[in-house]
Structure formats: C-alpha cells, structure tokens
Design a protein around this motif. Structure first.
Motif, PDB file in Angstrom:
ATOM      1  N   PHE A  51      19.649  28.205  40.549  1.00 56.31           N
ATOM      2  CA  PHE A  51      18.598  27.505  41.298  1.00 56.31           C
ATOM      3  C   PHE A  51      18.774  27.698  42.798  1.00 56.31           C
ATOM      4  O   PHE A  51      17.906  27.322  43.577  1.00 56.31           O
ATOM      5  CB  PHE A  51      18.668  26.004  40.995  1.00 56.31           C
ATOM      6  CG  PHE A  51      20.027  25.414  41.297  1.00 56.31           C
ATOM      7  CD1 PHE A  51      20.326  24.983  42.568  1.00 56.31           C
ATOM      8  CD2 PHE A  51      21.013  25.355  40.321  1.00 56.31           C
ATOM      9  CE1 PHE A  51      21.588  24.488  42.863  1.00 56.31           C
ATOM     10  CE2 PHE A  51      22.277  24.868  40.605  1.00 56.31           C
ATOM     11  CZ  PHE A  51      22.561  24.428  41.889  1.00 56.31           C
ATOM     12  N   CYS A  52      19.912  28.263  43.214  1.00 58.23           N
ATOM     13  CA  CYS A  52      20.330  28.157  44.607  1.00 58.23           C
ATOM     14  C   CYS A  52      19.945  29.393  45.423  1.00 58.23           C
ATOM     15  O   CYS A  52      20.492  30.470  45.236  1.00 58.23           O
ATOM     16  CB  CYS A  52      21.841  27.934  44.662  1.00 58.23           C
ATOM     17  SG  CYS A  52      22.504  27.943  46.325  1.00 58.23           S
ATOM     18  N   LEU A  62      29.544  27.928  52.215  1.00 58.76           N
ATOM     19  CA  LEU A  62      28.761  27.398  51.103  1.00 58.76           C
ATOM     20  C   LEU A  62      29.662  26.757  50.054  1.00 58.76           C
ATOM     21  O   LEU A  62      29.301  25.787  49.414  1.00 58.76           O
ATOM     22  CB  LEU A  62      27.897  28.495  50.489  1.00 58.76           C
ATOM     23  CG  LEU A  62      26.683  28.899  51.349  1.00 58.76           C
ATOM     24  CD1 LEU A  62      26.000  30.122  50.785  1.00 58.76           C
ATOM     25  CD2 LEU A  62      25.697  27.753  51.490  1.00 58.76           C
ATOM     26  N   SER A  63      30.834  27.311  49.846  1.00 56.43           N
ATOM     27  CA  SER A  63      31.796  26.642  48.962  1.00 56.43           C
ATOM     28  C   SER A  63      33.202  26.953  49.468  1.00 56.43           C
ATOM     29  O   SER A  63      33.898  27.824  48.960  1.00 56.43           O
ATOM     30  CB  SER A  63      31.603  27.062  47.506  1.00 56.43           C
ATOM     31  OG  SER A  63      31.933  28.403  47.323  1.00 56.43           O
ATOM     32  N   CYS A  82      27.976  33.240  49.076  1.00 55.78           N
ATOM     33  CA  CYS A  82      28.651  32.494  48.017  1.00 55.78           C
ATOM     34  C   CYS A  82      28.611  33.348  46.770  1.00 55.78           C
ATOM     35  O   CYS A  82      27.580  33.926  46.437  1.00 55.78           O
ATOM     36  CB  CYS A  82      27.953  31.163  47.762  1.00 55.78           C
ATOM     37  SG  CYS A  82      28.631  30.273  46.360  1.00 55.78           S
ATOM     38  N   GLY A 113      22.711  30.964  47.650  1.00 58.49           N
ATOM     39  CA  GLY A 113      23.666  31.778  46.915  1.00 58.49           C
ATOM     40  C   GLY A 113      23.229  33.239  46.809  1.00 58.49           C
ATOM     41  O   GLY A 113      24.064  34.122  46.601  1.00 58.49           O
ATOM     42  N   LYS A 141      25.998  26.532  36.471  1.00 60.40           N
ATOM     43  CA  LYS A 141      27.062  25.726  37.068  1.00 60.40           C
ATOM     44  C   LYS A 141      28.035  25.425  35.956  1.00 60.40           C
ATOM     45  O   LYS A 141      27.914  24.415  35.253  1.00 60.40           O
ATOM     46  CB  LYS A 141      26.456  24.448  37.641  1.00 60.40           C
ATOM     47  CG  LYS A 141      27.326  23.845  38.693  1.00 60.40           C
ATOM     48  CD  LYS A 141      26.657  23.560  39.997  1.00 60.40           C
ATOM     49  CE  LYS A 141      27.717  23.577  41.077  1.00 60.40           C
ATOM     50  NZ  LYS A 141      27.234  23.298  42.395  1.00 60.40           N
ATOM     51  N   LYS A 155      29.090  32.399  43.682  1.00 59.59           N
ATOM     52  CA  LYS A 155      28.906  31.654  42.440  1.00 59.59           C
ATOM     53  C   LYS A 155      27.610  31.992  41.699  1.00 59.59           C
ATOM     54  O   LYS A 155      27.586  32.015  40.482  1.00 59.59           O
ATOM     55  CB  LYS A 155      28.932  30.154  42.724  1.00 59.59           C
ATOM     56  CG  LYS A 155      30.319  29.645  43.026  1.00 59.59           C
ATOM     57  CD  LYS A 155      31.086  29.413  41.732  1.00 59.59           C
ATOM     58  CE  LYS A 155      32.477  28.892  41.996  1.00 59.59           C
ATOM     59  NZ  LYS A 155      33.423  29.978  42.355  1.00 59.59           N
ATOM     60  N   GLY A 156      26.549  32.179  42.447  1.00 58.35           N
ATOM     61  CA  GLY A 156      25.292  32.565  41.805  1.00 58.35           C
ATOM     62  C   GLY A 156      24.651  31.512  40.930  1.00 58.35           C
ATOM     63  O   GLY A 156      24.068  31.848  39.888  1.00 58.35           O
ATOM     64  N   CYS A 157      24.739  30.248  41.295  1.00 58.45           N
ATOM     65  CA  CYS A 157      24.010  29.221  40.555  1.00 58.45           C
ATOM     66  C   CYS A 157      22.530  29.602  40.594  1.00 58.45           C
ATOM     67  O   CYS A 157      22.015  29.988  41.631  1.00 58.45           O
ATOM     68  CB  CYS A 157      24.224  27.849  41.189  1.00 58.45           C
ATOM     69  SG  CYS A 157      25.962  27.410  41.327  1.00 58.45           S
TER      70      CYS A 157
END
Ligand code: SF4
Lengths: 599, 237
Positions: free
Chosen positions: A280-281, A319-320, A274, A284, A388, A276-278
């Motif tokens: 907490f995740c 994942l997304s 994924c 990711g 996010k 996005k690299g949030c």
C-alpha cells in the motif's frame, strides 16, 4: 536582476503581525536563515510550502534545498508558507500580497516559486497561495513578468490534477540538480527567451515534466494516452535519484524556528528508500533504491548540525531506520558522541519486533513514555495481503519486551478498507487490542495506556494497489462504527480515526487526471483551504464543487482500474515497472486465495 | 556550581514569540555557545535556566532577567562574550553578574512590573488623553474587577484583579504618541497582563474604536520587593 514590481509596505506587515494569532509564523529571520541582497544574484527562488509554518518547517526537503541553493553566491532561496485563516483575511483586507519571509518581498517579484507537494489535501492551499501572491492560477495565463511556478515532492508522481497550474515539475530528488537548473533558467532568461521557449528548452532534461507540452487523450470519456505537443521532451519522464548520499548535499546548518514546529529537532538521514515493499506504501516504491549514508558521514554531520543549531535532540530518520545495516554500532557511537552535551537521539518509527525494541531501549535511557508501532492490519491473513509480514507472536514478543523495559504505553496504527478486508478483519483490531490489554494486566498488574489510530486505505499511484478501489464512504463509516462501539467498552484505549471524507478526497486526487483541475479551482473558490485539517475541512463545499462540475468522485476513488487501461501517471517512471506492480498485485490476491483455501 | 544572573532587552520582531519559545531560544543559544551548562538531576536532565518573569506575546522589553547555572566558574564577561554572538539581533544581552547559589531565585522575588502602552500611529484622532484619563479613573474607582480564569482542571475561578493595578496614568506630550504607564502586580503571587487592562479600556464607551491591538506594549522594568519597597531588579540586587 528584475525591477521591483510590487513594493510592499513593511509597516503594514508589522501592524498585521500584532493582530494575528501566531505572528511568529511570518517573522522570518530565524537562526541560520539566509537573507541575501536581491540585486547581487542572478536568480531568486522561493520555496513554497502549502501548509502552516509549523508543518512546513519540519519538512526535510525544504532544509536540504534551502541550504544547497543558498550556498551558491549566484542564487538565493527564500521561504513562504500558507498563511493561516486569520492572516489571510487581514492580507486580503489590506491588499497585502503574499510575501517571502526573508526579504518580505512579494512572491510575484521572484523568478521561480517552487511548491513542495507532499500530500493531496494541500492542493487548495497551492491555489490560494498563488492567488494571494497575485500570480495567475493557470500556467497558460501567466505573463513574462510572472515567476515560473514549479513543483516537487511525492505528489509529482501523479501531478495531473495540478498540471495546468504548474509550469513544470521536477520528479524525484532535486538536491544535486536544482542549483544548476536555477542558474540555467536565469541564463535562458538572460538570452531573452520567452516563457514557452524556456519551458521547451528544459523539457528534455531528465526528471523535468512540462505538462503544457503533453495533452491527455480521451476515448469515450476514458483516458487512453498522452500526446506530445513538442518533439523535445521524452515520452516517459524518469525520476531523478541521488547516487551516493555521502556526496549529496545535506544541510548542516538548518534553520532553527522561533516557535515549536511539528518535528522540532535535528534530523540526520540514515538511508533513503525502503526495501520492505509493503503493497500500500507509495514511499516504499518511489524512493527506491535503498541508499545508505556511511556511519562516518552520519556522525560528522550529526555533530555539525548540533553545533550549528543547539538542538537537544537528533532524530535518526529514514523510512524504517531500524533496518540500517550497522544500526547498533551507530547508536552506541552516537550515544558516546553526545554523552556530555546530553543530546538525545531518537528513532522516528519502529519495526514491530524485539530487535527494534532493544534498539529503542538503548536510545531512550530514562524517557519511557510510549512506543509507536504500525501493524496496519490485525489479522495475519490481511497483513500477508498487504505485504506486512509479521506474526501475532512477533507482535506480542515485541510488546512484552517493551513493557519489560519499562515503557508505559503504545501507539498503534491500523488501516481499514484494505483490499480483501472483511468486517471480521476490523473486529480483529478489537480482539487484538483486548488481548494485549489482558495479557499485560495479568503480567504486570498495571494498565497500559494504548492509543489506537485508524486511517482509511488510499490506493496510491506507483504501488501494487494502484488499481484497487477505495472502500465506499458508507462502508468506511460502518467499519469505523464497529471500532468506535468496541473501543467505547474498552477502558484504557484512546481511539482516534481519520475523517473518512478527507480520505475519499485524497484517493480522488491521488488517482486523478487533468479533468480534476477545474474541480480544484471550484473548491478553492467555494472557500476550501487546509483540507488536511479537520477544523477547516468542509465536505459540503467539496460536494458542491463536484456537483457544480458534474464530476463523480466515485469514478476516481471507488472504481477498480484495469491492468490494461492507461493510468493518469503512466507517463511517469518511478523506476519500478508496471509489470512488477501487476505481479505484486496478483501475488497479494493469491496470498489471499491460498489462505482461504486452507481455512 | 556557578550561578549567573543576566539581563536582556527584547525588541520588536522577537516580541511575537511566547515565553516557552524564549526559553528554547536561550537554551539553544547557550548550547551553541558551548558554555558548560549544569543539568538537573533525574531521568530527563535539562539545563537549569529560568527567566524571571514570562513576557507576554507582543510585548517588547528594556530590562528582563534570567538565571543560569554552570558546572564551572564562568566570568560574567566571558558569559556575555560567548552568548552574545549566538543571540538574534532583536535579543540584546545587557549585563551579567554572579549570584550566590543559595540566594533565593529571582523569579520568586518578582512582585510587579512597569509597562508602557504606546498608542500606534494613526489612532491619535480617535481618542483624547482626557477621555482615556476618565476611562481609567472610572476603572480604578471600581472596588472589584472580577475576571474568570481557567484553572488547571478545566474549571474557572473568579479573581478580583483590582488590587493588582498599582498605578495607571496617561501621558501625552506634544509631538509624541499618547502613552499609558501601568504598574501591575506580577509574579508567582499573582498578577495581571497589561492586555487585560487595555481590553477593559476598550469596553469603556469613550474608548470605542480603539482595541487592545492598537497599543504597542513595552515592559520597562520588573520590580522586586525590598522591605516593602518596590524596586527595579537592578537596584534591588
Ligand atoms: S510501510 Fe514502512 S516498511 Fe513498509 S514499505 Fe512503507 S516505509 Fe517501508
């Protein structure tokens, strides 16, 4: 080929099946399952999933590895899941060892037992399954006739609390590697190498981590490094990644369960990783880089899976998924292919934006019950901290579009206990939900059904938040109280939360080191099983285990780790550097301070 | 529209799945067979498959029935030829025939079922046929056997199930396990599960030591009502 050490009386199994709650969990023999002659293969492996059948059978890793190992004529792979409490009692009463579903042979008679380590709260089940299988818990206590016990899955990115129980771990994506590795293990055994020699021989292969060849070093009770006890393995173990999804094995004839599983449908993976690299995740970061499957491959594979299984639904999983490059084209092509057979396509997770809602609309013609979104935090400030980046405007726009398209409700996921979070951020969850309800009541005149699910933040290894402390239990309870009270006065909302004690335990084991292994054993001895299931989870037992071993849960969960201290997972390379995590962590906190400066 | 009625037998390991699991299993097998399934109308179209009478979990069966609609004419032998390879061994397709689309559904005509409860190995010493006969007699002599059932709205309602027991006899042949033959009301008009009867027996003092689990249950046939006479489905067609 091995001698049968532990022949199982199959009549006993059959009798026990008539006495348990859900016998179908233990039947095996499902459509597309694979039963091979044990005498005709070189190496016999079992895929062990430390949770119930219904959960394990939904695991994509199982499906991938099962099919790719069994496609080889020299190998076989069977399955085993954690027996439910009623089955466990009967097995112990009748002295029936844990058996694999396909052949009903005892686990102890296989060459390799591979555990799928998906979540920390399944660890006591791993020990329980080993014990039920009559395999010594500790790697050091196993004899030459015992199988090799190996582990894979996300938890291997910090496997330290489990280290003494495993002979080795495979880090990362194993589908292109496992069949050859199994064959190699068979060959080494054939050359009469003993266990330790075999482990040493494979310890230099990429992604293999043999924990017994490393010794953690402590200074004043604080972990300060890892000492290698053998010259072969490398200092840092790198994860394995598949380069090209189109070329990697993917299951086209997955097993179709007799009973309903958690995800009871066909699954086609659009891409892995994924972007996005949030912050907490963990997923990711550990599944990077992003690799896509081609549309052609997706369509062909999807058709093959449907033909081989007869499923009426296929999930476009990732994942997304809405981030797939040609997602719109793909959806219309899928709709076309499955028009006649009325196979439904579904997206597992949606981004909170209008585009995603539009895609969902294209997919779910007719079926408009509810849509799931994960804003995670209710204030823009906090969403910025966690990475996010969606505005409140985006949220309302997306929800409005969904309501206009006919959806009857939403499921919203939030987290509490996030870094920098204040009570006000928690109250903002209530405010946001109230606003959503008022907004749509005015607009549509009807009330939406909204399910709000709130979990507790858990600092995970290999994320920018890996140094962050978890919010203390009493404070988590306070903040949940704010929500509970608030939602009590808000009809139309269905509020659910995760047990904060279980989240504490998850944090302890996520960031734990090897000193936790005896704790795990103690908790298991005290009867801890299925800790991820609220009906089984007993915090009292765990508290007793912590007391018995004089371990402070807070020192793992509530302590802020320092940038310069040696982390229990520092010898594991997920592909993202510590420097980058530090940078990202600092950025998160800078976001915070600049915002504070403005307001 | 083409409507086919089919019969099948269910053997042991598969006895452990529920009615819904059976429906899913048939639907997936039918989809794999690529037979031209007819779908229901509406937002959520699904194939029109029914199984005449749900089989309780744990019960094997000799002759069960199902019905399915197709968009095209399918010969019964083609139906069998294409579906059979898609079914697990423990589910045996026996026969199929064409039914007029306007005929009432088979499910609505089911009235009763014949069960056999066979005492499992190793329990013979614990009870004699005479004692079971006595216990059954005592049970059947009761005017009312009341059970509490959960209704849809989480309430309970009490039902007298004595009239649902049409026949219950004990059989014991030399060299064979003891067996109960039970004819019980079944179907949409109401009925009871054979497990309930076995549980009632379990509570009789002469049968202590034997639980409902110690019998293997088998459904021999399901009955329709033909002008007041109960007949196995195959004869009542
Ligand atoms: S939370 Fe979702 S979108 Fe964010 S990094 Fe993780 S998988 Fe990607």
């Amino acid at each position: 080929m091995m001698v049968n050490w532990m022949p199982i009386d199959k009549d006993i199994i059959s009798d026990l099946l008539s006495r348990v709650q859900k016998p179908a969990r233990y039947l095996g023999n499902e459509w597309n399952s694979c039963l091979k002659d044990h005498d005709r293969v070189a190496v016999r492996a079992v895929f062990a999933f430390p949770d119930l059948y219904e959960v394990g059978m939904s695991n994509q890793g199982l499906k991938i590895l099962y099919e790719c190992v069994n496609s080889r004529s020299d190998l076989l792979m069977e399955r085993v899941f954690a027996p439910a409490a009623d089955m466990e009692d009967l097995m112990r009463e009748n002295d029936l060892p844990l058996f694999a579903l396909e052949s009903q042979e005892a686990l102890k008679d296989f060459d390799v037992i591979g555990f799928s380590l998906q979540y920390e709260l399944s660890y006591t089940n791993v020990l329980n399954m080993l014990d039920l299988a009559k395999i010594p818990l500790y790697s050091s206590e196993r004899s030459e006739s015992d199988p090799l016990v190996i582990g894979g899955g996300p938890c291997t990115f910090n496997p330290e609390p489990l280290a003494p129980f495993f002979d080795f771990f495979i880090l990362g994506e194993a589908e292109e590697f496992l069949p050859d590795l199994l064959a190699e293990l068979g060959a080494l055994k054939g050359r009469c190498l003993n266990r330790n020699e075999i482990l040493s021989a494979i310890s230099d292969l990429e992604s293999i981590y043999v924990p017994s060849l490393y010794r953690p070093l402590y200074r004043d009770g604080v972990l300060c490094g890892m000492e290698k006890l053998d010259s072969r393995p490398s200092d840092v173990i790198r994860k394995r990644t598949v380069k090209d999804l189109d070329c990697a094995p993917y299951p086209t004839s997955p097993i179709v369960s007799y009973i309903q599983t958690v995800h009871d449908r066909a699954v086609i993976e659009l891409f892995r990783g994924c972007g996005k690299g949030c912050r907490f995740c963990q997923a990711g970061f550990i599944f990077r880089p992003v690799r896509s499957r081609s549309r052609k491959n997706i369509l062909e594979t999807a058709e093959a899976i449907i033909a081989a299984t007869g499923y009426d639904e296929i999930s476009l999983s990732s994942l997304s998924s809405t981030d797939y490059a040609q997602i719109e084209t793909l959806i219309s092509e899928m709709n076309e292919v499955f028009e006649e057979s009325k196979v439904k396509c579904s997206l597992p997770s949606l981004r909170l934006d209008s585009y995603s809602v539009k895609l969902a609309e294209q997919l779910h013609q007719g079926r408009r019950s509810s849509l799931t979104f994960a804003p995670e935090a209710a204030t823009e400030r906090l969403r910025k901290v966690i990475g996010k980046n969606i505005s409140e405007e985006d949220i309302f726009k997306a929800l409005s579009d969904a309501v206009a398209a006919g959806w009857q409700g939403f499921k919203l996921y939030f987290m509490i206990g996030l870094p920098t979070e204040k009570d006000a951020d928690v109250e903002a969850i209530l405010t946001l939900c109230r606003k959503i309800r008022q907004h749509f009541k005015l607009k549509t005149g009807r009330s939406l059904k909204i399910v709000v699910s709130v979990s507790t933040f858990i600092p995970k290894p290999h994320t920018p938040f890996q140094w962050e402390p978890q919010l203390e239990l009493s404070e988590v309870v306070n903040r949940q109280q704010i929500l509970r009270k608030g939602f009590r006065n808000m009809p139309g909302f269905d509020y659910s939360w995760h047990e904060p004690e279980a989240s504490l335990l998850e944090a302890v084991f996520a960031r734990g080191d090897r000193l936790l292994a005896p704790l795990l054993e103690r908790a298991w001895q005290l009867g801890c099983r299925f800790d991820g299931w609220s009906e089984h989870f007993s915090f009292e037992r765990w508290q007793k285990a912590f007391r018995d071993l004089n371990i402070d849960a807070g020192s793992y969960a509530y302590r802020r780790f320092n940038y310069d201290e040696y982390l229990p997972w520092d010898h594991i390379d997920c592909g993202v550097s510590k420097e980058m995590f530090i940078r990202e962590h600092r950025n998160a906190l800078i976001d915070e301070s600049t915002r504070r400066g403005i307001s | 529209m083409n409507r086919i009625s089919f019969s099948f037998a269910r053997k042991l390991p598969l006895a452990y799945i529920s009615h819904l699991d059976m429906l899913r299993l048939f639907l997936r097998a039918l989809r794999r067979s690529r037979l031209p399934l007819a779908f229901s109308q509406g937002f959520n179209p699904h194939p029109r498959l029914t199984l005449a009478l749900p089989l309780p979990v744990g019960v094997t069966a000799s002759e069960e029935y199902g019905e399915i609609y197709f968009t095209e004419f399918i010969r019964p032998e083609d139906f069998i030829g294409r579906l059979r390879p898609q079914l697990p061994e423990a589910l045996e397709l026996i026969d199929a025939y064409i039914v007029r689309p306007e005929a009432p559904s088979l499910a609505s005509r089911i009235e009763a079922a014949l069960y056999r409860a066979i005492l499992k190995n190793g329990f013979e010493q614990r009870l004699t046929a005479e004692s079971v006969r006595d216990a059954l007699e005592r049970l059947l002599a009761r005017e009312e056997i009341i059970i509490q059932r959960k209704t849809k709205k989480k309430k309970t309602a009490s039902t007298n199930v004595r009239p649902y027991i049409i026949e219950a006899v004990v059989k014991k042949e030399a060299g064979k396990p003891m067996e109960l033959n039970l004819v019980l009301k079944a179907g949409s008009q109401g009925g009871i599960s054979p497990v309930f009867l076995l549980e009632q027996l379990e509570s009789d003092p002469v049968c202590t030591g034997i639980s409902a689990h110690d019998w293997q249950l088998h459904r021999e046939s399901i009955y329709v009502n033909n002008d007041g006479i109960l007949q196995p489905v195959s004869e009542g067609m």
